[in-house]
Design a protein around this motif. Sequence first.
Motif, PDB file in Angstrom:
ATOM      1  N   GLY A  69       0.816  -1.208   0.000  1.00 12.62           N
ATOM      2  CA  GLY A  69       0.000   0.000   0.000  1.00 12.62           C
ATOM      3  C   GLY A  69       0.846   1.253   0.000  1.00 12.62           C
ATOM      4  N   GLU A  93       2.500  -0.688  -4.657  1.00 13.81           N
ATOM      5  CA  GLU A  93       1.300   0.137  -4.840  1.00 13.81           C
ATOM      6  C   GLU A  93       0.600  -0.304  -6.118  1.00 13.81           C
ATOM      7  OE1 GLU A  93      -1.798   2.484  -5.268  1.00 13.81           O
ATOM      8  OE2 GLU A  93      -0.675   2.310  -3.381  1.00 13.81           O
ATOM      9  N   GLY A 100      -2.547   7.305  -2.656  1.00  8.53           N
ATOM     10  CA  GLY A 100      -3.921   6.995  -2.247  1.00  8.53           C
ATOM     11  C   GLY A 100      -4.820   8.205  -2.358  1.00  8.53           C
ATOM     12  N   ALA A 349      -2.682  -1.143   3.321  1.00  4.50           N
ATOM     13  CA  ALA A 349      -3.852  -0.983   2.459  1.00  4.50           C
ATOM     14  C   ALA A 349      -5.093  -0.822   3.337  1.00  4.50           C
ATOM     15  CB  ALA A 349      -3.994  -2.205   1.551  1.00  4.50           C
ATOM     16  N   THR A 353      -9.572  -4.834   2.744  1.00  2.00           N
ATOM     17  CA  THR A 353      -8.936  -5.698   1.751  1.00  2.00           C
ATOM     18  C   THR A 353      -8.196  -6.872   2.396  1.00  2.00           C
ATOM     19  OG1 THR A 353      -6.900  -4.370   1.692  1.00  2.00           O
ATOM     20  CG2 THR A 353      -8.660  -3.760   0.153  1.00  2.00           C
ATOM     21  N   HIS A 510      -2.807   1.878   8.697  1.00  2.00           N
ATOM     22  CA  HIS A 510      -3.701   2.619   7.809  1.00  2.00           C
ATOM     23  C   HIS A 510      -4.552   3.531   8.680  1.00  2.00           C
ATOM     24  CE1 HIS A 510      -6.850   3.410   4.772  1.00  2.00           C
ATOM     25  NE2 HIS A 510      -5.929   3.084   3.897  1.00  2.00           N
TER      26      HIS A 510
END
Length: 542
Positions: A69, A93, A100, A349, A353, A510
Amino acid sequence: MKFTRREILTAFLGLPFALSACRSDSENKLPSAGEIVGANVKVGHLLRENRGWEVSEDRWESVKVAIVGGGAAGLSAAWKLRKENFDDFVLLELENKIGGTAQNGDSGGVVPYPWGAHYLPVPFQENAELVSLLDEMELTEGRKPDGEIIIKEQYLCREPEERIFYRGRWYEGLYLHVGESEEEKRQYAEFQKQIDFWVNWRDAKGKRAFVLPVAECSTDAEVLSLDKISFGEWLRQRGLTSERLLWYCDYACRDDYGLKLEQTSAWAGLFYFCSRVRKSGEESQPFITFPEGNGRFVNYLHGKIKEKSRLNSVALEIVPKEKGVEVVYLDTKTNEVRGIRAEKVIFAAPIFTAKYLIRDFKQNVPAYLNEFEHNAWFVANLFLKDRPKPRLSRDFPLAWDNVLYESPSLGYVNSTHQKAIDYGAAVFTYYYPMCAEENGRAKLFALDWRELADIVLTDLSRAHPNISELTERIDIMRWGHAMISPRTNFLWSGARAEAQKPFRNIHFAHSDLSGIALFEEAFYQGIRAALEVSKEIKIRIG
């Protein structure tokens, strides 16, 4: 199923305005240029196929840490690893653009522009890691006598900052004071009194109720009980029912969380108003902003670790092993399936997910993962050949943030504002949150560029009747899972704490883990995960 223009405008802008727009002589004249840009939905949906992936032995490599991510959290983790003199890592990525929801666009026109987050409030001095980043980027020019940082003036949002359009006219600020009654004034004062209470509140350990990052907030029962009711209910319990006050609070929830007032936890609602105020009577922290928004930060972080990053690399499966983790990924440029054998993985991420990527989670989804809900947005960048002229001579002038009182959108940010060029071509960045409505994501992705562009121009024509004639191009990005939703009973349910725990050799990072989709939170989570990982590896080596 194809929808009529009236049905689409009704769904997005409301029936009265849709009827008015459809009664006009003709539809908006759409610009000849524009497209839907951004996230590769087809590539992302590979994760849902639950296929087995084979990697030939010559396509495996070994690193100590793999970061999955390349948003703000993943980039922050990579930046911190490098600062810890740790270089044996790689960052994957899936998109061809880093950052993002903080990424930006730059078509070589008048200015670059944001595709998501577009400002960072000046952090308090206690947020030492974030302050060190601002120092490193040379955005600061010293400290105040009390130790708070001083941001160079050119990076602070220039005046005028905000204005609101109401019944044919622009007014200063975001709270609508024009025409308010004595009762509305009383309620607004009472609301400010309640905010002051929570700004000054401290628990037995001296911790604030609301501060950034969320991890530093008090866990006192009095504070956590606020998560059990909606912000709307909290206001009603205090007799705060003024239409304009409710609109103001609803706007705040839509702006930071993509949720409506009745969907948002009261804890999150108060966090919005309290976390960036040092003490009662003071203004909220000023905004650091650039034409490209928070793209400035993610681009800087990426620049520090660029050779370690791989764009167009979608993780397909993460498999914990007895002594490490295997990451299988697809290089979408070459269509090759490759593998990484790592000692540690930083999973940066979006947390939803994980159940599609981590093999153990695919087989037995942890219950806490189902607590994380995300909402959809779309963002449009309008490229104008000139600024809209004021409708009235007494209109408050074009500002950085321009909000329409009677619109479900958030209005637009004038991305040209920080350049201090107040004439000629401009880029307006328009934001529309789906507000976690049922089937909102499907509704958004069912529309094509022409239909979405028509929504944008129709909405903005409330304030700018000639917006169609001025707009030369509209590019649109659809964010299917843009932001974590801090709805009632989520933030302090225990789900975030569970999700933050490492799973075997996988560490999580995250903004989802904070429950609040802010750059500060993504940065914090990335730093935390990097320190966890580097500490464990150093212990093993030493």
